[in-house]
Write an enzyme that holds these catalytic residues in place. Structure first.
Site, short mmCIF file in Angstrom:
data_model
loop_
_atom_site.label_atom_id
_atom_site.label_comp_id
_atom_site.label_asym_id
_atom_site.label_seq_id
_atom_site.Cartn_x
_atom_site.Cartn_y
_atom_site.Cartn_z
N GLY A 10 0.83 -1.21 0.00
CA GLY A 10 0.00 0.00 0.00
C GLY A 10 0.86 1.25 0.00
CB ILE A 12 1.62 4.31 4.83
CG1 ILE A 12 0.74 5.55 4.66
CG2 ILE A 12 2.61 4.51 5.98
CD1 ILE A 12 -0.12 5.91 5.86
CG ASP A 31 -0.83 -5.32 0.03
OD1 ASP A 31 -1.88 -5.47 -0.63
OD2 ASP A 31 -0.47 -4.23 0.49
N GLY A 36 -3.60 -2.02 -2.39
CA GLY A 36 -2.16 -1.88 -2.65
C GLY A 36 -1.87 -2.21 -4.10
CG LEU A 76 0.93 0.37 7.90
CD1 LEU A 76 1.56 0.02 9.23
CD2 LEU A 76 2.03 0.80 6.93
CB THR A 95 -10.65 -5.41 5.73
OG1 THR A 95 -11.40 -5.84 4.62
CG2 THR A 95 -9.18 -5.46 5.42
CB ALA A 117 -1.53 1.66 10.90
CE1 TYR A 149 -10.22 3.08 7.72
CE2 TYR A 149 -10.38 5.46 8.05
CZ TYR A 149 -9.62 4.34 7.82
OH TYR A 149 -8.26 4.45 7.71
CE LYS A 153 -7.62 1.26 10.37
NZ LYS A 153 -6.44 0.39 10.52
#
Ligand code: UDP
Length: 322
Positions: A10, A12, A31, A36, A76, A95, A117, A149, A153
């Site tokens: 991805g 970052i 990944d 990505g 990440l 995910t 992250a 989201y 997170k």
């Protein structure tokens, strides 16, 4: 050191992989290439210390076998981009939550240090500017996809803290504030690559809403250096850190700046949020981090961030591939 980066292809993740290899580490990435891209890491594949696996992190056995090989993990891999999140909320939730669960479960077996992250989205609609790590989070209603989201997170953060408190798994949590840099794509809605692409191709620059909403954009190289430094500090374990610049700019001014830096003749147009995202979409008016905690932790290794917005935009524009 042997290091695993989930989501290493991805935006970052690929910058982090490049940096870790350049300072002599052995890097494993996993990944699934959902957001990505092979293009991000193609140039690293000739390095014998680089190992790439195209699989989802939710393949528990595979992930666990890679985790067993490494010393530390940067987690990440996640669903990213407000556009993508609004379009695919099921995938976002699965995910982000299940992926982190699998990573923490694999890490705890041999007590491997993990960086989780997270994102400034978790502050939600809070007006407590600048945002501090121990602030209350003000997340909107579940009827609006965007908040899935932030919520997923935030749950990742709670889960990581739970592993630290209950199992003594060393975790470090970082909340990123609008990271930008070369290789970022506008495909999932991110504003800077979107505006640059529009400006370079002479298409209208699409400012959503009145354009008075503000953000603090942070150069990816500064973000990568900060997270590497945090992972080297024992005092960072069990802690949450904002990672972002404090240079605030409105989206309208960002559009003007990009138009000027690219010498573009594109017109700047305004698009209502509901047309850009979904009915009832809620945006944050301002989003600024308090970075005193990060600065204290990084003292001795130079200031953060090292790059200002103008400098970063020029670098992105120079490297931009239409
Ligand atoms: N935005 C915009 N035009 C675009 C894409 C985004 O005006 O083509 C706005 C978006 O509504 C938000 C800001 O730019 O107010 C930053 O958006 P981005 O998706 O990059 O990050 P966010 O801060 O929303 O996570």
């Amino acid at each position: 050191m042997k290091i695993l980066i989930t989501g290493g292809a991805g935006f970052i993740g690929s910058h982090l992989a490049e940096k870790l290899l350049s300072i002599g580490h052995e890097v494993y990435i996993i990944d699934d290439l959902s957001t990505g891209s092979i293009r991000n890491i193609d140039h690293l594949r000739i390095n014998p210390k680089f190992h790439f696996n195209t699989n989802t992190i939710t393949s528990e056995q595979l992930l666990s076998s890679i985790v067993d090989k490494v010393d530390i993990i940067y987690h990440l891999a996640a669903a990213v981009g407000v556009q993508l999140v609004v379009r695919s909320p099921i995938k976002t939730i699965q995910t982000n939550i299940h992926g982190t669960e699998v990573v923490l479960k694999a890490a705890v077996k041999e007590n491997k240090k993990v960086l989780i992250a997270s994102t400034s989205e978790v502050y939600g609609k809070s007006k407590n500017i600048p945002y501090k790590e121990d602030d209350n989070l003000l997340i909107g209603a579940p009827t609006l996809g965007r908040w899935s989201y932030a919520c997923s997170k935030a749950l990742d953060e709670f889960l990581a803290m739970a592993y630290w408190k209950e199992k003594k798994l060393p975790v470090v949590i970082t909340r990123f504030f609008n990271t930008i840099g070369p290789k970022q794509t506008g495909q999932y809605g991110m504003v800077v690559p979107t505006f640059i692409k529009q400006a370079l191709s002479g298409k209208p620059i699409t400012v959503y809403g009145d354009g008075k909403q503000t953000r603090c954009f942070t150069y990816v190289g500064d973000v990568v250096n900060a997270i590497i430094a945090l992972m080297e500090k024992d005092k960072a374990i069990g802690e949450i850190f904002n990672i972002g610049s404090t240079e605030e700019i409105s989206i309208e001014n960002l559009a003007k700046k990009i138009k000027q830096l690219t010498n573009s003749s594109s017109e700047i147009v305004h698009i209502p949020y509901e047309q850009a995202y979904e009915q009832g979409f809620e945006d944050m008016r301002r989003r600024i981090p308090d970075i005193s905690k990060l600065s204290r932790m990084l003292s001795g290794i130079g200031g953060f961030p090292k790059h200002g917005l103008d400098e970063t935009l020029k670098l992105i524009i120079k490297n931009f591939k239409l």
